[in-house]
Design an enzyme around this catalytic site. Structure first.
Site, PDB file in Angstrom:
ATOM      1  N   ARG A  38      80.833  34.218  62.598  1.00  0.00           N
ATOM      2  CA  ARG A  38      80.085  33.553  61.525  1.00  0.00           C
ATOM      3  C   ARG A  38      80.942  32.537  60.780  1.00  0.00           C
ATOM      4  O   ARG A  38      80.440  31.490  60.358  1.00  0.00           O
ATOM      5  CB  ARG A  38      79.527  34.585  60.555  1.00  0.00           C
ATOM      6  CG  ARG A  38      78.341  35.301  61.162  1.00  0.00           C
ATOM      7  CD  ARG A  38      77.809  36.347  60.233  1.00  0.00           C
ATOM      8  NE  ARG A  38      76.553  36.870  60.725  1.00  0.00           N
ATOM      9  CZ  ARG A  38      76.012  38.009  60.317  1.00  0.00           C
ATOM     10  NH1 ARG A  38      76.624  38.739  59.408  1.00  0.00           N
ATOM     11  NH2 ARG A  38      74.866  38.411  60.802  1.00  0.00           N
ATOM     12  N   LYS A  98      61.237  51.158  70.024  1.00  0.00           N
ATOM     13  CA  LYS A  98      60.010  51.646  69.375  1.00  0.00           C
ATOM     14  C   LYS A  98      58.950  50.585  69.110  1.00  0.00           C
ATOM     15  O   LYS A  98      59.252  49.504  68.595  1.00  0.00           O
ATOM     16  CB  LYS A  98      60.374  52.274  68.033  1.00  0.00           C
ATOM     17  CG  LYS A  98      61.071  53.605  68.185  1.00  0.00           C
ATOM     18  CD  LYS A  98      61.342  54.176  66.822  1.00  0.00           C
ATOM     19  CE  LYS A  98      61.640  55.658  66.906  1.00  0.00           C
ATOM     20  NZ  LYS A  98      61.984  56.184  65.579  1.00  0.00           N
ATOM     21  N   GLY A 108      69.883  42.551  67.834  1.00  0.00           N
ATOM     22  CA  GLY A 108      71.239  43.091  67.994  1.00  0.00           C
ATOM     23  C   GLY A 108      71.542  43.537  69.419  1.00  0.00           C
ATOM     24  O   GLY A 108      72.545  43.117  70.022  1.00  0.00           O
ATOM     25  N   GLY A 156      67.470  40.115  61.365  1.00  0.00           N
ATOM     26  CA  GLY A 156      66.201  40.349  60.661  1.00  0.00           C
ATOM     27  C   GLY A 156      65.385  39.078  60.475  1.00  0.00           C
ATOM     28  O   GLY A 156      64.161  39.093  60.588  1.00  0.00           O
TER      29      GLY A 156
HETATM   30  P1  ADP Z   1      67.024  44.787  69.615  1.00  0.00           P
HETATM   31  O1  ADP Z   1      68.209  45.286  68.799  1.00  0.00           O
HETATM   32  O2  ADP Z   1      67.470  43.786  70.639  1.00  0.00           O
HETATM   33  O3  ADP Z   1      65.897  44.284  68.747  1.00  0.00           O
HETATM   34  P2  ADP Z   1      65.976  47.487  69.911  1.00  0.00           P
HETATM   35  O4  ADP Z   1      66.922  47.955  68.870  1.00  0.00           O
HETATM   36  O5  ADP Z   1      64.553  47.488  69.586  1.00  0.00           O
HETATM   37  O6  ADP Z   1      66.449  46.033  70.468  1.00  0.00           O
HETATM   38  O7  ADP Z   1      66.099  48.413  71.204  1.00  0.00           O
HETATM   39  C1  ADP Z   1      67.298  48.580  71.926  1.00  0.00           C
HETATM   40  C2  ADP Z   1      67.496  50.009  72.320  1.00  0.00           C
HETATM   41  O8  ADP Z   1      66.395  50.526  73.042  1.00  0.00           O
HETATM   42  C3  ADP Z   1      68.713  50.147  73.240  1.00  0.00           C
HETATM   43  O9  ADP Z   1      69.691  50.949  72.610  1.00  0.00           O
HETATM   44  C4  ADP Z   1      68.151  50.827  74.495  1.00  0.00           C
HETATM   45  O10 ADP Z   1      69.005  51.824  75.007  1.00  0.00           O
HETATM   46  C5  ADP Z   1      66.868  51.457  73.980  1.00  0.00           C
HETATM   47  N1  ADP Z   1      65.909  51.675  75.057  1.00  0.00           N
HETATM   48  C6  ADP Z   1      65.462  50.777  75.950  1.00  0.00           C
HETATM   49  N2  ADP Z   1      64.633  51.345  76.840  1.00  0.00           N
HETATM   50  C7  ADP Z   1      64.543  52.654  76.516  1.00  0.00           C
HETATM   51  C8  ADP Z   1      63.850  53.783  77.086  1.00  0.00           C
HETATM   52  N3  ADP Z   1      63.085  53.642  78.156  1.00  0.00           N
HETATM   53  N4  ADP Z   1      64.023  54.973  76.487  1.00  0.00           N
HETATM   54  C9  ADP Z   1      64.818  55.094  75.408  1.00  0.00           C
HETATM   55  N5  ADP Z   1      65.490  54.079  74.822  1.00  0.00           N
HETATM   56  C10 ADP Z   1      65.366  52.881  75.376  1.00  0.00           C
HETATM   57 MG    MG Z   2      68.611  47.150  67.871  1.00  0.00          MG
END
Ligand code: ADP
Ligand code: MG
Length: 398
Positions: free
Chosen positions: A41, A198, A351, A374
């Site tokens: 950054r 989620k 992230g 965010g």
């Molecule tokens: P980002 O940070 O890019 O927005 P998220 O935080 O929503 O992404 O999701 C990333 C996490 O989701 C990772 O740690 C990954 O391991 C988990 N993940 C992906 N697919 C699955 C799955 N099928 N079951 C459980 N966890 C999962």
């Molecule tokens: Mg994440």
């Protein structure tokens, strides 16, 4: 979005001798001793600062760091380590100034770093009296902090309201341009990948993108909930059964527009959630009651990759599997490679998405990687960020 650009002001010779106040994002990670562990950054903020100095401005820079309590200085909240690192990068000393709200001494050609702006009482609440004092310090305000663009605070919003001139720095302008190119005037087909753990954390994004995109690729735990909505069994996989209705509504909204949510045709499963768990590839209709789906299968990955290769624009947020475990990383790796190989303009953020991009080394092949966290997710939700809104309003003469 039409905003005044600081680099244009520099090119037009409007910056020489002016007092320029730059709100940067210098909120870097530090270890227990305060040592900076990652300085991206700070490095990213250098072009704006250099442009101001080269243009002959008297330059004030500030940022937040961590989560201080307003009005209570603690040594760990100090920007002192940032001042030292910024000084190294600029090749000149960067004096750090405390208690700066009522006046700052700085001459044209000089730079000062103003101590952690979240120490000022009223910063977070965008207090008008504080914002007016900040505006009085400056001739030209520059917001170059996309990471805080989704918050209306005194240094991101109020000051922009009251400063004589309010402009976007090069980092913020680049984010605005990339987002406009991807979401406001996209080359079609526009394909979004919304994956990760989620549905609940990304429901607003799914709904908002369902109104815009041609293909909405779901993955990860989110895909599991969509598989339930499509009537498939997912065993013990991570999912949110209470959101099946919402997933169905997204599928319906897409179908009504002649667009689609591709549901996985095969998956990679395990019996336990572990890096060394045995990985089994199955058809999506063959998932057993004690299975955990941890990745999309190779057929699905190939189908999606083909769609990504044909896309005009790609928006990516979220890994499609547990890519941290190599046995369950193939889906995310295939998607990453397809984005890299596609002629589409692509933007990515989040992230874990950034971690996947780094893991597969495709940084240079993604059109724009948002560092906004965010703020990036709120853009995908269809929101207008307060920092953009006020700069656009000022540019329109408001
Ligand atoms: P980002 O940070 O890019 O927005 P998220 O935080 O929503 O992404 O999701 C990333 C996490 O989701 C990772 O740690 C990954 O391991 C988990 N993940 C992906 N697919 C699955 C799955 N099928 N079951 C459980 N966890 C999962
Ligand atoms: Mg994440």
């Amino acid at each position: 979005m039409n905003v005044l650009r600081f680099t244009d002001l520099c090119a037009q010779g409007k910056v020489a001798g002016q007092r320029v106040f730059i709100r940067a994002d210098l909120n870097v990670p530090q270890d227990d001793t305060g040592r900076i562990t990652e300085d991206t950054r700070i490095r990213a903020s250098v072009p704006c600062i250099r442009a101001a100095l080269d243009a002959g401005a008297a330059v004030m820079v500030t940022s937040h760091l961590g989560r201080p309590t307003e009005g209570q200085f603690k040594p760990e909240d100090s920007l002192a380590p940032v001042a030292a690192r910024l000084g190294e990068l600029l090749g000149r000393e960067v004096p750090l100034v405390a208690d700066w709200v009522d006046g700052v001494q700085v001459a044209p050609g000089q730079i000062v770093l103003l101590e952690n702006c979240r120490l000022n009482k009223g910063e977070k609440k965008n207090d008008e009296a504080l914002a007016r004092k900040l505006a009085a310090l400056t001739d030209i305000y520059v917001n170059d902090a996309f990471g805080t663009a989704h918050r209306a605070e005194a240094t991101t919003y109020g000051i922009a309201q009251f400063a004589k001139v309010a402009s976007a720095g090069p980092l913020l302008a680049a984010e605005i341009d990339a987002i406009t190119k991807a979401l406001a005037q996209p080359q079609r087909p526009l394909v979004a990948i919304v994956a990760g753990s989620k549905v609940s954390t990304k429901l607003t994004i799914l709904k908002s993108l369902a109104e815009k995109v041609d293909q909405l690729i779901v993955g990860g735990g989110i895909a599991n909930t969509f598989m339930l909505a499509a009537g498939l069994k997912i065993g013990k996989s991570l999912a949110e059964p209470d959101l099946i209705d919402q997933a169905q509504a997204v599928i319906e909204a897409m179908r009504a527009r002649g667009a689609a949510v591709p549901i996985p045709v095969d998956v990679v499963t395990a019996k336990t959630f572990a890096a060394d768990a045995a990985a089994t590839v199955k058809d999506a209709s063959d998932v057993a009651d004690d299975d955990l789906i941890l990745d999309i299968g190779p057929k699905t990955a190939e189908l999606l990759a083909a769609q990504l290769r044909e896309a005009g624009t790609i928006v990516w947020n979220g890994p499609v599997g547990v890519f941290e475990f190599d046995a369950f990383a193939n889906g995310t790796k295939t998607i990453a490679r397809a984005i890299a190989d596609s002629r589409a303009f692509s933007i990515a953020g989040g992230g874990d998405t950034l971690a996947a991009i780094a893991k597969y080394g495709i940084e240079d092949q993604v059109g724009y990687i948002s560092t906004g966290g965010g703020a990036f997710l709120e853009i995908l939700e269809g929101k207008t960020l307060p920092a953009f809104e006020i700069l656009a309003k000022r540019a329109a003469g408001g």
